[in-house]
Motif scaffolding. Structure first.
Motif, mmCIF file in Angstrom:
data_model
loop_
_atom_site.group_PDB
_atom_site.id
_atom_site.type_symbol
_atom_site.label_atom_id
_atom_site.label_comp_id
_atom_site.label_asym_id
_atom_site.label_seq_id
_atom_site.Cartn_x
_atom_site.Cartn_y
_atom_site.Cartn_z
ATOM 1 N N ASP A 25 2.438 4.946 0.425
ATOM 2 C CA ASP A 25 2.328 5.992 1.437
ATOM 3 C C ASP A 25 1.367 7.072 0.965
ATOM 4 O OD1 ASP A 25 4.245 4.580 2.794
ATOM 5 O OD2 ASP A 25 5.815 6.096 2.589
ATOM 6 N N ALA A 50 0.273 4.977 5.362
ATOM 7 C CA ALA A 50 -0.599 4.804 4.194
ATOM 8 C C ALA A 50 -1.671 5.885 4.102
ATOM 9 C CB ALA A 50 -1.266 3.427 4.234
ATOM 10 N N ARG A 76 2.524 1.454 10.019
ATOM 11 C CA ARG A 76 2.393 1.367 8.557
ATOM 12 C C ARG A 76 1.055 1.933 8.097
ATOM 13 N NH1 ARG A 76 3.259 2.729 4.665
ATOM 14 N NH2 ARG A 76 3.080 1.626 2.712
ATOM 15 N N VAL A 130 0.866 -1.171 0.000
ATOM 16 C CA VAL A 130 0.000 0.000 0.000
ATOM 17 C C VAL A 130 0.908 1.227 0.000
ATOM 18 C CG1 VAL A 130 -1.816 1.235 1.220
ATOM 19 C CG2 VAL A 130 -1.737 -1.256 1.324
#
Length: 84
Positions: free
Chosen positions: A39, A69, A65, A37
């Protein structure tokens, strides 16, 4: 329709689920951590019943994380089926 509901239906939401669950419109925790995925690519991340089934360190990494994203101003929603 209230403006809040209209805003929610127009968001780009990513659903993150535990391994082994069917996810036609999302990714697993492993895929999220592997960088699948981009950023700043989603308006919202929904961790759906995934944090309670993984080790603490992996869950912490998934939260970090997920933040990466999210677009600026995005939202993170966490649902836990069984918090015990």
């Amino acid at each position: 329709m209230p403006s809040t509901a209209r805003a929610l239906e127009n968001t780009n939401t990513l659903s993150v689920v535990a391994e082994g669950r069917d996810t036609p419109d999302g990714v697993t925790v492993t895929q999220l951590l592997a960088g699948e995925v981009a950023d700043g690519s989603v308006d919202a991340v929904h961790l759906d019943g995934s944090l309670e089934s993984i080790p603490f360190a992996v869950g912490l990494a998934a939260l970090c994380r997920s933040r990466q994203a999210l677009r600026v101003g995005g939202s993170l929603r966490i649902s836990v089926a069984d918090a015990e």
